[in-house]
Design an enzyme around this catalytic site. Structure first.
Site, PDB file in Angstrom:
ATOM      1  N   ARG A  29       0.670  -1.148   0.008  1.00  0.00           N
ATOM      2  CA  ARG A  29      -0.029  -0.096   0.017  1.00  0.00           C
ATOM      3  C   ARG A  29       0.853   1.283   0.175  1.00  0.00           C
ATOM      4  NH1 ARG A  29      -2.699  -3.471   2.276  1.00  0.00           N
ATOM      5  NH2 ARG A  29      -4.809  -3.746   2.871  1.00  0.00           N
ATOM      6  N   TYR A  34       6.029   5.190   0.672  1.00  0.00           N
ATOM      7  CA  TYR A  34       6.948   4.128   1.322  1.00  0.00           C
ATOM      8  C   TYR A  34       7.801   3.304   0.467  1.00  0.00           C
ATOM      9  CZ  TYR A  34       4.625   5.557   5.577  1.00  0.00           C
ATOM     10  OH  TYR A  34       3.790   6.557   6.460  1.00  0.00           O
ATOM     11  N   ASN A  85      12.891   1.054  13.511  1.00  0.00           N
ATOM     12  CA  ASN A  85      11.796   1.857  13.059  1.00  0.00           C
ATOM     13  C   ASN A  85      10.643   1.727  13.838  1.00  0.00           C
ATOM     14  OD1 ASN A  85       9.997   3.245  11.660  1.00  0.00           O
ATOM     15  ND2 ASN A  85      10.678   2.516   9.588  1.00  0.00           N
ATOM     16  N   ALA A  88       4.756   4.853  14.129  1.00  0.00           N
ATOM     17  CA  ALA A  88       3.930   5.858  14.725  1.00  0.00           C
ATOM     18  C   ALA A  88       4.547   6.043  16.322  1.00  0.00           C
ATOM     19  CB  ALA A  88       2.490   5.757  14.335  1.00  0.00           C
ATOM     20  N   GLU A 109      18.087   4.834  15.126  1.00  0.00           N
ATOM     21  CA  GLU A 109      16.462   5.132  14.693  1.00  0.00           C
ATOM     22  C   GLU A 109      16.259   5.338  13.290  1.00  0.00           C
ATOM     23  OE1 GLU A 109      15.093   8.570  16.607  1.00  0.00           O
ATOM     24  OE2 GLU A 109      13.272   8.866  15.481  1.00  0.00           O
ATOM     25  N   HIS A 111      13.916   5.870   9.880  1.00  0.00           N
ATOM     26  CA  HIS A 111      12.585   6.108   9.195  1.00  0.00           C
ATOM     27  C   HIS A 111      12.808   6.412   7.581  1.00  0.00           C
ATOM     28  CE1 HIS A 111      10.872   7.013  12.937  1.00  0.00           C
ATOM     29  NE2 HIS A 111      11.943   7.879  13.326  1.00  0.00           N
ATOM     30  N   ARG A 118       7.298  16.145   6.798  1.00  0.00           N
ATOM     31  CA  ARG A 118       5.875  15.784   6.861  1.00  0.00           C
ATOM     32  C   ARG A 118       4.991  16.520   7.934  1.00  0.00           C
ATOM     33  NH1 ARG A 118       5.506   9.273   6.649  1.00  0.00           N
ATOM     34  NH2 ARG A 118       3.456   9.724   6.388  1.00  0.00           N
TER      35      ARG A 118
HETATM   36  O1  CA2 Z   1       9.070   6.805   7.487  1.00  0.00           O
HETATM   37  C1  CA2 Z   1       8.941   5.741   8.741  1.00  0.00           C
HETATM   38  O2  CA2 Z   1       9.688   4.848   8.443  1.00  0.00           O
HETATM   39  C2  CA2 Z   1       7.825   6.019   9.653  1.00  0.00           C
HETATM   40  O3  CA2 Z   1       8.484   5.481  10.915  1.00  0.00           O
HETATM   41  C3  CA2 Z   1       6.769   5.189   9.011  1.00  0.00           C
HETATM   42  C4  CA2 Z   1       5.412   5.146   9.941  1.00  0.00           C
HETATM   43  C5  CA2 Z   1       5.162   6.586  10.101  1.00  0.00           C
HETATM   44  O4  CA2 Z   1       4.195   6.565  11.464  1.00  0.00           O
HETATM   45  C6  CA2 Z   1       6.342   7.325  10.766  1.00  0.00           C
HETATM   46  O5  CA2 Z   1       5.959   8.782  11.185  1.00  0.00           O
HETATM   47  C7  CA2 Z   1       7.443   7.596   9.854  1.00  0.00           C
HETATM   48  C8  CA2 Z   1       4.162   4.716   9.216  1.00  0.00           C
HETATM   49  C9  CA2 Z   1       4.438   3.162   8.889  1.00  0.00           C
HETATM   50  C10 CA2 Z   1       3.420   2.772   8.018  1.00  0.00           C
HETATM   51  O6  CA2 Z   1       3.745   1.950   7.054  1.00  0.00           O
HETATM   52  C11 CA2 Z   1       2.929   1.673   5.774  1.00  0.00           C
HETATM   53  C12 CA2 Z   1       3.573   0.888   4.980  1.00  0.00           C
HETATM   54  C13 CA2 Z   1       2.683   0.582   3.948  1.00  0.00           C
HETATM   55  C14 CA2 Z   1       1.609   1.015   3.662  1.00  0.00           C
HETATM   56  C15 CA2 Z   1       0.920   1.770   4.986  1.00  0.00           C
HETATM   57  C16 CA2 Z   1       1.565   1.939   5.950  1.00  0.00           C
END
Ligand code: CA2
Length: 158
Positions: A29, A34, A85, A88, A109, A111, A118
């Site tokens: 997704r 991502y 990682n 959230a 850490e 990301h 963002r």
């Molecule tokens: O940028 C990053 O790696 C984050 O840790 C990703 C988190 C977000 O809450 C952080 O602020 C930054 C979210 C992960 C969500 O992963 C998804 C992957 C595919 C589809 C939907 C969500």
């Protein structure tokens, strides 16, 4: 530097690759945000990078805060460092922060996205000041950089 061959032929240690909530959805997704790599791809990347330095990885992902805390505790005495990682939970979790502080393991850490470009609520991390390094916005290469850094740290080159 490739130091895959320790003199005694044994592993130099294990790095814990720890991913938090929703990262199991990677590659399925929101590829515009991502990317298209899956969590399995990231874990393989980390494993290959570690192997080039004579290190092993252990990988764990959970959508549950307590399970992540447990994994950090379990790394004590077992891992030489952590690539984290926390998804959230980065922006909310005092519990994960306290676990990182408690185990005294060098933690990077990571990301995938540049959290500073963002929403404002992603600009604060409870983990950054208890981490040895922070990598954000390099996509999945961030995991490779993190493993490289921990390898260098372990061999006195960082
Ligand atoms: O940028 C990053 O790696 C984050 O840790 C990703 C988190 C977000 O809450 C952080 O602020 C930054 C979210 C992960 C969500 O992963 C998804 C992957 C595919 C589809 C939907 C969500």
């Amino acid at each position: 530097m490739n130091d895959a061959q320790p003199a005694n032929g044994r592993s130099r240690g294990t790095i814990l690759i720890l991913n938090g909530p929703n990262l199991n959805l990677l590659g399925t997704r929101e590829p515009e945000k991502y990317g298209t790599a899956t969590l399995a791809d990231i874990e393989q990347l980390a494993k290959d990078t570690a192997a080039a330095h004579g290190l092993d990885v252990e990988c764990f992902q959970s959508n549950h805060e307590g399970a992540l805390v447990d994994a950090i505790h379990a790394a004590r005495g077992k891992a030489v460092g952590i690539v984290l990682n926390a998804g959230a939970y980065t922006h909310t979790s005092v519990a994960i922060r306290d676990a990182i502080s408690a185990v005294h393991l060098p933690t990077v850490e990571v990301h995938i996205t540049n959290v500073h470009a963002r929403e404002a609520f992603r600009h604060h991390s409870y983990l950054s000041d208890v981490s040895k390094a922070v990598i954000a916005g390099a996509g999945i290469m961030g995991y490779r950089f993190a493993v490289e850094y921990l390898a260098a740290l372990g061999s006195g080159n960082a």
